[in-house]
Scaffold this motif. Structure first.
Motif, PDB file in Angstrom:
ATOM      1  N   GLY A 128      54.394  86.836 -50.023  1.00 49.40           N
ATOM      2  CA  GLY A 128      53.597  87.762 -49.237  1.00 49.40           C
ATOM      3  C   GLY A 128      53.383  87.298 -47.811  1.00 49.40           C
ATOM      4  O   GLY A 128      54.169  86.547 -47.244  1.00 49.40           O
ATOM      5  N   ALA A 129      52.290  87.765 -47.218  1.00 47.30           N
ATOM      6  CA  ALA A 129      51.936  87.423 -45.841  1.00 47.30           C
ATOM      7  C   ALA A 129      51.067  86.179 -45.853  1.00 47.30           C
ATOM      8  O   ALA A 129      49.882  86.234 -46.188  1.00 47.30           O
ATOM      9  CB  ALA A 129      51.216  88.588 -45.179  1.00 47.30           C
ATOM     10  N   ILE A 130      51.658  85.040 -45.515  1.00 41.96           N
ATOM     11  CA  ILE A 130      50.955  83.757 -45.498  1.00 41.96           C
ATOM     12  C   ILE A 130      51.424  82.963 -44.280  1.00 41.96           C
ATOM     13  O   ILE A 130      52.453  83.278 -43.679  1.00 41.96           O
ATOM     14  CB  ILE A 130      51.214  82.928 -46.784  1.00 41.96           C
ATOM     15  N   PRO A 131      50.689  81.909 -43.895  1.00 49.21           N
ATOM     16  CA  PRO A 131      51.122  81.095 -42.762  1.00 49.21           C
ATOM     17  C   PRO A 131      52.472  80.416 -43.018  1.00 49.21           C
ATOM     18  O   PRO A 131      52.806  80.098 -44.163  1.00 49.21           O
ATOM     19  CB  PRO A 131      50.015  80.051 -42.629  1.00 49.21           C
ATOM     20  N   THR A 132      53.212  80.179 -41.941  1.00 52.89           N
ATOM     21  CA  THR A 132      54.487  79.471 -42.068  1.00 52.89           C
ATOM     22  C   THR A 132      54.321  78.130 -42.790  1.00 52.89           C
ATOM     23  O   THR A 132      55.096  77.812 -43.699  1.00 52.89           O
ATOM     24  CB  THR A 132      55.122  79.262 -40.690  1.00 52.89           C
ATOM     25  N   PRO A 133      53.342  77.282 -42.416  1.00 54.95           N
ATOM     26  CA  PRO A 133      53.210  76.005 -43.131  1.00 54.95           C
ATOM     27  C   PRO A 133      52.856  76.169 -44.607  1.00 54.95           C
ATOM     28  O   PRO A 133      53.175  75.289 -45.409  1.00 54.95           O
ATOM     29  CB  PRO A 133      52.105  75.275 -42.362  1.00 54.95           C
ATOM     30  N   ALA A 134      52.213  77.271 -44.972  1.00 53.34           N
ATOM     31  CA  ALA A 134      51.907  77.516 -46.386  1.00 53.34           C
ATOM     32  C   ALA A 134      53.189  77.781 -47.161  1.00 53.34           C
ATOM     33  O   ALA A 134      53.375  77.285 -48.279  1.00 53.34           O
ATOM     34  CB  ALA A 134      50.934  78.681 -46.528  1.00 53.34           C
ATOM     35  N   LEU A 135      54.091  78.566 -46.556  1.00 54.79           N
ATOM     36  CA  LEU A 135      55.390  78.814 -47.177  1.00 54.79           C
ATOM     37  C   LEU A 135      56.167  77.511 -47.302  1.00 54.79           C
ATOM     38  O   LEU A 135      56.732  77.195 -48.360  1.00 54.79           O
ATOM     39  CB  LEU A 135      56.166  79.843 -46.341  1.00 54.79           C
ATOM     40  N   ALA A 136      56.169  76.718 -46.214  1.00 57.74           N
ATOM     41  CA  ALA A 136      56.911  75.456 -46.220  1.00 57.74           C
ATOM     42  C   ALA A 136      56.370  74.490 -47.274  1.00 57.74           C
ATOM     43  O   ALA A 136      57.141  73.814 -47.975  1.00 57.74           O
ATOM     44  CB  ALA A 136      56.859  74.820 -44.837  1.00 57.74           C
ATOM     45  N   PHE A 137      55.054  74.404 -47.390  1.00 55.36           N
ATOM     46  CA  PHE A 137      54.440  73.487 -48.355  1.00 55.36           C
ATOM     47  C   PHE A 137      54.750  73.923 -49.788  1.00 55.36           C
ATOM     48  O   PHE A 137      55.095  73.086 -50.640  1.00 55.36           O
ATOM     49  CB  PHE A 137      52.939  73.421 -48.132  1.00 55.36           C
ATOM     50  N   TYR A 138      54.654  75.205 -50.056  1.00 52.48           N
ATOM     51  CA  TYR A 138      54.933  75.712 -51.396  1.00 52.48           C
ATOM     52  C   TYR A 138      56.395  75.463 -51.772  1.00 52.48           C
ATOM     53  O   TYR A 138      56.702  75.027 -52.898  1.00 52.48           O
ATOM     54  CB  TYR A 138      54.622  77.201 -51.467  1.00 52.48           C
ATOM     55  N   ALA A 139      57.304  75.721 -50.831  1.00 49.53           N
ATOM     56  CA  ALA A 139      58.724  75.496 -51.101  1.00 49.53           C
ATOM     57  C   ALA A 139      58.980  74.017 -51.377  1.00 49.53           C
ATOM     58  O   ALA A 139      59.704  73.652 -52.317  1.00 49.53           O
ATOM     59  CB  ALA A 139      59.559  75.969 -49.910  1.00 49.53           C
ATOM     60  N   GLN A 140      58.372  73.156 -50.578  1.00 47.69           N
ATOM     61  CA  GLN A 140      58.531  71.710 -50.745  1.00 47.69           C
ATOM     62  C   GLN A 140      58.027  71.256 -52.114  1.00 47.69           C
ATOM     63  O   GLN A 140      58.710  70.523 -52.838  1.00 47.69           O
ATOM     64  CB  GLN A 140      57.755  71.002 -49.645  1.00 47.69           C
ATOM     65  N   GLU A 141      56.822  71.671 -52.468  1.00 44.61           N
ATOM     66  CA  GLU A 141      56.216  71.226 -53.722  1.00 44.61           C
ATOM     67  C   GLU A 141      56.892  71.840 -54.952  1.00 44.61           C
ATOM     68  O   GLU A 141      56.843  71.264 -56.039  1.00 44.61           O
ATOM     69  CB  GLU A 141      54.722  71.566 -53.722  1.00 44.61           C
ATOM     70  N   SER A 142      57.525  73.011 -54.758  1.00 49.36           N
ATOM     71  CA  SER A 142      58.192  73.687 -55.877  1.00 49.36           C
ATOM     72  C   SER A 142      59.667  73.317 -55.985  1.00 49.36           C
ATOM     73  O   SER A 142      60.343  73.734 -56.928  1.00 49.36           O
ATOM     74  CB  SER A 142      58.067  75.207 -55.718  1.00 49.36           C
ATOM     75  N   GLY A 143      60.178  72.561 -54.990  1.00 52.40           N
ATOM     76  CA  GLY A 143      61.589  72.191 -54.999  1.00 52.40           C
ATOM     77  C   GLY A 143      62.503  73.362 -54.734  1.00 52.40           C
ATOM     78  O   GLY A 143      63.591  73.464 -55.321  1.00 52.40           O
TER      79      GLY A 143
END
Length: 481
Positions: A87-102
């Motif tokens: 959805g609509a979230i901050p860029t660093p939130a997307l980056a952090f989620y992708a990082q933590e989820s692999g």
């Protein structure tokens, strides 16, 4: 481009005008049609060899972002993959989620640039793509179907939002900001819901200021006069401890003190790095020289402007065994290169620009030291920076001017005659950074994201730095008239 068959990204850049800048692929919304966005996404997936995985996908609040996201989603599905729509979230939130989820990640955002433009940022599982990755993507040839270039976006998965909020509430601790009254200039920032949740989770009293559904292109390096006036008025009316805001996608902070005076982003970066007890710091050549003069960091690396260059510098220091390592840019975006431990709590790395971390560090520093936010920088060397830009200024014209100055010190002296001392030396790491007699600096460079000529200056007072920027740009305009 017909939208049928093989498409060369190199050719696409030339025909569409959509190309990589300092932060992802960007262009005019009119040029970022479904074919272009599908092709870029397909090239990214090929370049990072994405297989047997989902792709995290998110966007900002720009009017064009849903359509671009739908094209990205179609390319992902065409590649036989699924996408996890955040959805609509901050860029660093997307980056952090992708990082933590692999997961690899894609963020649809134009950050701070005007709403008639947009962009796409790409993330490997390891983090934000590098300039080397950009070169690989640019060399790709991909298949673009004549139909099926968009898909319907599903309901957003809230896990990315929740993980981002928990990252900061857990690190700083509930109650870390208890007793602080904060104004939050929300405008159209996609970070506004997350920042509210984080600040309230830390115990602060938050007063909302200026929310709008129309996109507002906040540039944290060249704050508009209207936003300067607003901050002073809000501070006088509400007696805040501080005022917070960000750019459109939440990766560049804007922090004002109790008087409504906005901090420069590089000063925020220095103070944040010091609060986190960083040993290694990577920043751009355009940053305030107080980062070196303050003596707080054992290792300092200066790079070209743009987060990919800062990331390369961070990787270099980590390879040398330096820790912890952080990075920042003059726009205030802050990157955590290696884990940080403070008061028994650990902050995981996040090697992409983030707006909320540096603001929280400064607020907590003020509260812990029992001082006003305006007093945080009182022990830093008295160096002040300013910046602005000439908009709608062709990149080639910018490069021509810079080349002329680089080739002739006399040309620089003629431009600045009566305004500043003689040119003593120059640095061409990125654009042209000119050291002048009187311990002053003027720096010209083309923007990497838009047709703009940027000017930065450094001097012994804020007013003098502003004067250098203002007069230098006025003289350039007159020169070209």
């Amino acid at each position: 481009m017909s939208g049928n068959g093989k498409v060369s990204i190199q050719d696409l850049m030339a025909t569409s005008g959509v190309r990589f800048g300092t932060s992802g692929a960007r262009g005019l919304v009119a040029d970022m049609n479904s074919e272009v966005c599908f092709a870029y996404t397909a090239a990214f997936l090929d370049a990072v060899k994405a297989k047997d995985t989902a792709i995290a996908l998110a966007m900002d609040y720009r009017p064009s972002s849903p359509a671009i996201s739908a094209a990205c989603g179609a390319a992902i599905e065409r590649a036989g993959l699924s996408f996890d729509f955040c959805g609509a979230i901050p860029t660093p939130a997307l980056a952090f989620y992708a990082q933590e989820s692999g997961l690899p990640g894609i963020m649809v955002t134009g950050s701070h640039i005007p709403f008639d433009r947009n962009g796409i940022k790409f993330y490997r599982i390891e983090g934000e793509i590098t300039k080397t990755d950009e070169a690989v993507i640019s060399a790709e040839v991909v298949e673009v179907p004549a139909e099926g270039q968009t898909v319907e976006l599903p309901a957003a998965n809230a896990k990315a939002f929740d993980a981002y909020v928990a990252r900061y509430v857990d690190f700083f601790g509930p109650g870390a900001l208890s007793g602080m009254k904060l104004g939050f200039y929300e405008h159209s920032s996609v970070s506004r819901e997350a920042i509210h949740a984080i600040l309230k989770g830390l115990g602060a009293e938050v007063i909302s200021l200026g929310r709008t559904e129309e996109f507002v292109p906040i540039d944290t390096e060249a704050v508009a006069d209207v936003d300067i006036e607003r901050a002073h008025a809000w501070a006088a009316e509400h007696h805040f401890d501080a005022i917070l805001s960000t750019d459109g996608d939440g990766d560049r902070p804007l922090l004002g003190d109790e008087k409504g005076d906005w901090f420069r982003g590089d000063i925020v970066g220095i103070l944040c790095a010091r609060y986190l007890a960083a040993q290694g710091v990577v920043t751009t050549v355009s940053s305030n020289s107080a980062v070196e003069k303050c003596g707080a960091f054992s290792r300092l690396a200066l790079t070209k402007i743009g987060s990919p260059y800062v990331i390369e510098g961070i990787e270099g220091l980590i390879a040398e065994g330096v820790a912890p390592v952080v990075g920042f840019e003059p726009n205030g975006g802050f990157l955590v290169g290696s884990k940080v431990v403070r008061n028994g709590r650990t902050l995981a790395p996040l090697v992409t620009r983030d707006a909320i971390l540096p603001m929280l560090c400064l607020l907590c520093a003020a509260r812990e030291q029992r001082i006003k936010v305006s007093e945080l920088a009182r022990d830093l060397p008295a160096r002040f920076t300013a910046s602005d830009r000439l908009q709608s200024f062709p990149t080639e014209a910018s490069r021509k001017i810079i080349a002329e100055f680089a080739a002739s010190r006399d040309a620089i002296d003629r431009l600045l005659d009566g305004l500043a001392g003689q040119a003593l030396s120059q640095d061409q790491t990125d654009g042209l950074r000119i050291s002048l007699a009187g311990d002053e600096i003027v720096h010209f460079r083309p923007s990497g994201n838009a047709p703009e000529l940027r000017c930065y200056a450094e001097a012994a007072s804020a007013e003098r730095a502003k004067e250098l920027v203002r007069e230098s740009l006025e003289r350039l305009k007159a020169k070209l008239a």
